[in-house]
Design an enzyme around this catalytic site. Structure first.
Site, short mmCIF file in Angstrom:
data_model
loop_
_atom_site.label_atom_id
_atom_site.label_comp_id
_atom_site.label_asym_id
_atom_site.label_seq_id
_atom_site.Cartn_x
_atom_site.Cartn_y
_atom_site.Cartn_z
N ASP A 328 -15.24 -42.64 34.77
CA ASP A 328 -15.37 -42.65 33.31
C ASP A 328 -16.81 -42.32 32.99
O ASP A 328 -17.69 -42.43 33.85
CB ASP A 328 -14.98 -44.04 32.78
N ASP A 589 -14.17 -50.04 36.38
CA ASP A 589 -14.55 -51.45 36.26
C ASP A 589 -13.68 -52.21 35.26
O ASP A 589 -13.95 -53.37 34.94
CB ASP A 589 -16.01 -51.58 35.85
N ASP A 593 -8.02 -50.06 35.45
CA ASP A 593 -8.46 -49.20 36.56
C ASP A 593 -7.89 -49.64 37.91
O ASP A 593 -8.07 -48.94 38.91
CB ASP A 593 -9.99 -49.19 36.65
N ASN A 657 -18.94 -37.51 84.78
CA ASN A 657 -19.37 -38.20 86.00
C ASN A 657 -18.20 -38.86 86.72
O ASN A 657 -18.04 -38.71 87.94
CB ASN A 657 -20.41 -39.28 85.66
N ASN A 682 -21.99 -47.67 84.98
CA ASN A 682 -21.39 -47.79 83.65
C ASN A 682 -22.19 -48.74 82.77
O ASN A 682 -22.42 -48.47 81.59
CB ASN A 682 -19.94 -48.29 83.81
N ASP A 686 -24.51 -47.85 79.33
CA ASP A 686 -24.10 -48.47 78.07
C ASP A 686 -25.30 -48.89 77.21
O ASP A 686 -25.20 -48.92 75.99
CB ASP A 686 -23.23 -49.71 78.33
#
Length: 840
Positions: A328, A589, A593, A657, A682, A686
């Site tokens: 609006d 709002d 709505d 890998n 691993n 990470d």
């Protein structure tokens, strides 16, 4: 306190207060806490608040991790307790890392959500207090005002022109008036005018209600329990789910094949099993849920700094992908402070009589707070000592008018104010400047002429009418007929001074603005011009109503302003935009709505919105300002970009890998890496990935909307997985045929190359630019550097023997360095070619 009565609308308020052991002044805080413990929180489903232990255990719920832990335990009892302990330690450290990060993200999000929490006014300790809705308990006395969501099923204790919208439960279009009464037990839901229901909302008036049922015991709770309502899955959530399934399928096929072939080659079964499972851990993105949670939480925190509060984290991706925002104009594009320019009679001259009628209507209305009534009340004040309110017909979005009945000098006067055409529709006559009453048809052209004149100047025009109804002391919609037109109210709301820059900023971000307004097309056109929008294409509500869905689908993209729009047409516009392939945000709002906010990809409201709008929204702005929205879009795209980085990392070096290791294990007379070494690889790779949430994002990644594309991600995985595998096999060849490495040296050299290349490739694939032209985030750079240093010194410290590593001659480091260098260069070249061919 006895069990709650089933047909409470058949019991008087006084009796119900006794049954619930509630005083007329409400509960005390102590009583409320006891009842909260007994009945539970006022929620339709329990809060997903993960306890510390539950969140910790969740890090190990992956089937692969559980099988690995079982196999490790078996290894512990059968053969090698030291190796088993090491594997167990690595798995635990990896889990604790995810737990620590996810716990912090969860706490941060809870703090942000508390900012925009829906609250209810309740009588506690003999005074009115605002408390979170989930703390409402049976026996509470709540205070209801226009715009409030009813927090539970209850009985009306006091009522003042209270009208409730119950469409969500009964399908009734018009608001229902609620009064104090006792009704038969068999009264149907829609006819229970003495009761209020959880989830419905107040359209106008005020009341006090005694809450009797909460949470899943309410009518709404029973419906939602039957339907098992859940939020619609976003593109991002759907993409992540599909991506996870895809990787799991690849992993399972690969792991089963590797295990079977290793057993066929007469290698130790337990070692082969552990090796296969360790590969599975490396292949599966078990950190993906934690990384997504962390990224979204960091994004939510950054967006909060820009005064944008995210209620549903998954909506951040849609927010970043959004390419159309519907809004609006009042308060968003304009100042939001409505000014009454003048009250004019039929001839267009200022009139105190018209102003008095408008003032009476504005002062006595009890609906939701709105800027028009506030402008009328502050424009000029009248002495209303001789007036007394008798009744009210609240505003609704079909009639578009509000009527008030007042008594004065032994006469009952009904005054109606609203949209000009809707007021004229109930008028049979009009009052001229001299007080003469004429037929409305005789002055229709004059009224239309004034209306077009005001509208062409960008002024909003309302109509005022009155009717003397004699001795009647109550009014209903049927009384809105045969009224006398009094005059015009002319209002204006100037555009925000920086609105053109804001609209341009959104356009530069690839977000188109579409204005949806109830104002007539002339006002909308003038407002568009004032905002610097040239060549505006306007579609009016009546024209929209005549279009089929297919015709609207073709036109919706080219329309800039939708004027004279009915509330129920907003949803249709948004659905058409979505069908046209857009990611649509809707900013609202008001009470009308809520449905549009639900159907939009991103529902956006403001902190000052009515409860029903704020509750329906995914995102809440602390300021009703498109400038704030633009900043939020940037942060949303930053979050999405950083989440994709982890996906790219998980599908490139890591995948390459592990895939290479699986392949070479078939031709080597020994396992290329021990299970504990695979898991350590691993874990170390990470660490840099955990800092992705804080990484910098290149400007081109936020310049336009992006959407989840599983096809592009699959191509990325194949491209960079192959590049990684090629250099992995080069490393195998160099270690075996050039350096003639022993078994321990091979594993140590391969471990070094795997960890260092996987850490450095992060710096390459995190940006579309050449890696030396895009500066990484501080924490990502430090984490990457730290892991490389730790990896290089690991073979030379006492811990190396525990993991099965051995010191390497300098020639190994030199050759591995050369291979990693060319791997980075090749990946950089592959990246350039990939982004030229794949638009993502």
């Amino acid at each position: 306190m006895n069990q709650l009565p089933p047909a409470f609308w058949n019991i008087s308020v006084a009796e119900m207060l006794q049954k619930l052991q509630t005083a007329k002044e409400g509960l005390t805080s102590v009583e409320a806490r006891q009842r909260l413990a007994r009945y539970g929180a006022n929620l339709l489903k329990p809060k997903k608040r993960s306890g510390v232990l539950a969140l910790l255990l969740a890090q190990f719920k992956s089937p692969i991790i559980l099988i690995l832990l079982f196999a490790t335990g078996l290894s512990f009892f059968l053969r090698d307790p030291v190796d088993a302990f090491i594997i167990l330690s690595i798995v635990l450290v990896s889990g604790l890392l995810g737990f620590w990060q996810e716990r912090g993200a969860s706490n941060a999000v809870e703090k942000l959500l508390s900012i925009v929490q829906i609250k209810a006014a309740v009588l506690r300790d003999r005074s009115s207090k605002e408390i979170p809705v989930e703390e409402i308990v049976p026996g509470d006395i709540v205070i209801l005002n226009a715009g409030d969501i009813v927090p539970g099923d209850g009985l009306i204790k006091e009522s003042n022109d209270l009208f409730i919208d119950e469409a969500m439960l009964t399908g009734e279009t018009f608001p229902i008036e609620k009064v104090v009464a006792v009704l038969p037990a068999e009264t149907t839901l829609g006819q229970r005018t003495n009761a209020v229901w959880m989830g419905t909302h107040v359209v106008s008036g005020s009341a006090k209600a005694l809450i009797i049922r909460t949470g899943r015991e309410t009518e709404f709770g029973k419906v939602s329990e039957r339907l098992k309502l859940r939020p619609q899955e976003t593109d991002f959530e759907r993409g992540i789910r599909r991506f996870g399934f895809f990787l799991m399928e690849v992993t399972l096929v690969l792991v089963v094949a590797i295990f079977a072939i290793n057993v066929y080659l007469a290698r130790p079964v337990l070692d082969s099993f552990l090796f296969s499972l360790a590969l599975a851990v490396g292949l599966t993105p078990q950190l993906l849920p934690a990384i997504i949670s962390i990224n979204l939480a960091h994004g939510a925190k950054r967006m909060a700094q820009q005064k944008v509060i995210v209620k549903r984290l998954a909506s951040i991706e849609n927010f970043g992908s959004m390419n159309v925002i519907c809004s609006d104009k009042t308060g968003t594009l304009t100042e939001g402070i409505v000014h009454l320019q003048s009250a004019l009679d039929l001839e267009g001259t200022p009139s105190d009589r018209v102003l008095l009628h408008a003032y009476l209507n504005a002062c006595y209305e009890t609906g939701f707070t709105n800027p028009i009534d506030e402008a009328i009340r502050t424009h000029r004040q009248f002495d209303l000592a001789g007036y007394q309110k008798q009744g009210e017909i609240p505003y609704d979005f079909l009639r578009k008018r509000l009527s008030i009945l007042v008594s004065h000098d032994d006469t009952n006067l009904m005054v109606t104010k609203g949209a000009l055409m809707n007021v004229l529709a109930v008028c049979s006559s009009a009052e001229t400047k001299g007080g003469k009453i004429v037929e409305i048809a005789a002055v229709g052209d004059l009224i239309q002429q004034h209306f077009e004149e005001f509208s062409s100047k960008g002024l909003r025009t309302l109509g005022v009418a009155y009717k003397n109804i004699g001795s009647e002391s109550r009014i209903s919609k049927e009384h809105e007929a045969g009224m006398t037109f009094s005059g015009f109210l002319v209002l204006f709301d100037p555009p925000k001074p920086n609105i053109l820059e804001t609209i341009t900023s959104l356009k530069n971000l690839g977000v188109g603005l579409k204005i949806i307004t109830g104002d007539n097309h002339l006002v909308a056109a003038n407002a568009s011009q004032q905002m610097g929008l040239s060549k505006t294409k306007i579609l009016t509500g009546p024209d929209l109503g005549r279009l089929s869905d297919a015709a609207l689908l073709k036109r919706v993209a080219e329309v800039d302003v939708f004027a004279e729009i009915e509330p129920n047409q907003k949803e249709r516009i948004i659905l058409a935009l979505k069908k046209a392939g857009n990611v649509v945000g809707y900013m609202g709002d008001g009470i009308n709505d809520a449905s549009a906010l639900h159907v939009a990809d991103v529902g956006i409201s403001v902190d000052s919105a009515v409860d029903v709008a704020k509750d329906a929204a995914d995102i809440v702005l602390l300021e009703k300002n498109l400038g704030v929205l633009a900043q939020g879009v940037r942060e949303g795209r930053t979050t999405f970009a950083n989440t994709l980085k982890y996906v790219f990392m998980a599908t490139s070096a890591n995948f390459g890998n592990m895939f290479s290791m699986a392949g070479v294990s078939l031709v080597l007379p020994f396992l290329p890496l021990l299970p504990k070494q695979v898991l350590l690889t691993n874990l170390l790779t990470d660490f840099p990935e955990m800092t992705i949430a804080t990484d910098r994002v290149d400007s081109e990644m936020v310049d336009y909307p992006r959407r989840w594309d599983i096809g592009a991600i699959r191509k990325f995985m194949i491209t960079f997985g192959l590049v990684s595998s090629v250099f992995d096999y080069l490393t195998f060849g160099a270690l075996l045929f050039i350096l003639h490495a022993t078994q321990d040296q091979f594993r140590t050299g391969w471990f070094l190359e795997s960890v260092i290349s996987a850490s450095l490739i992060v710096l390459v694939i995190r940006s579309r630019k050449p890696f030396f032209k895009s500066k990484p985030g501080k924490y990502l750079f430090i984490a990457t550097l730290s892991i490389i240093v730790v990896t290089l010194i690991l073979p030379f410290i006492p811990l190396a023997e525990v993991f099965g590593f051995s010191p390497l001659p300098m020639s190994f480091f030199l050759l591995i360095g050369i291979i990693v260098f060319f791997y980075i260069i090749t990946a950089e070249m592959a990246k350039r070619v990939f982004y030229k061919k794949v638009k993502f």
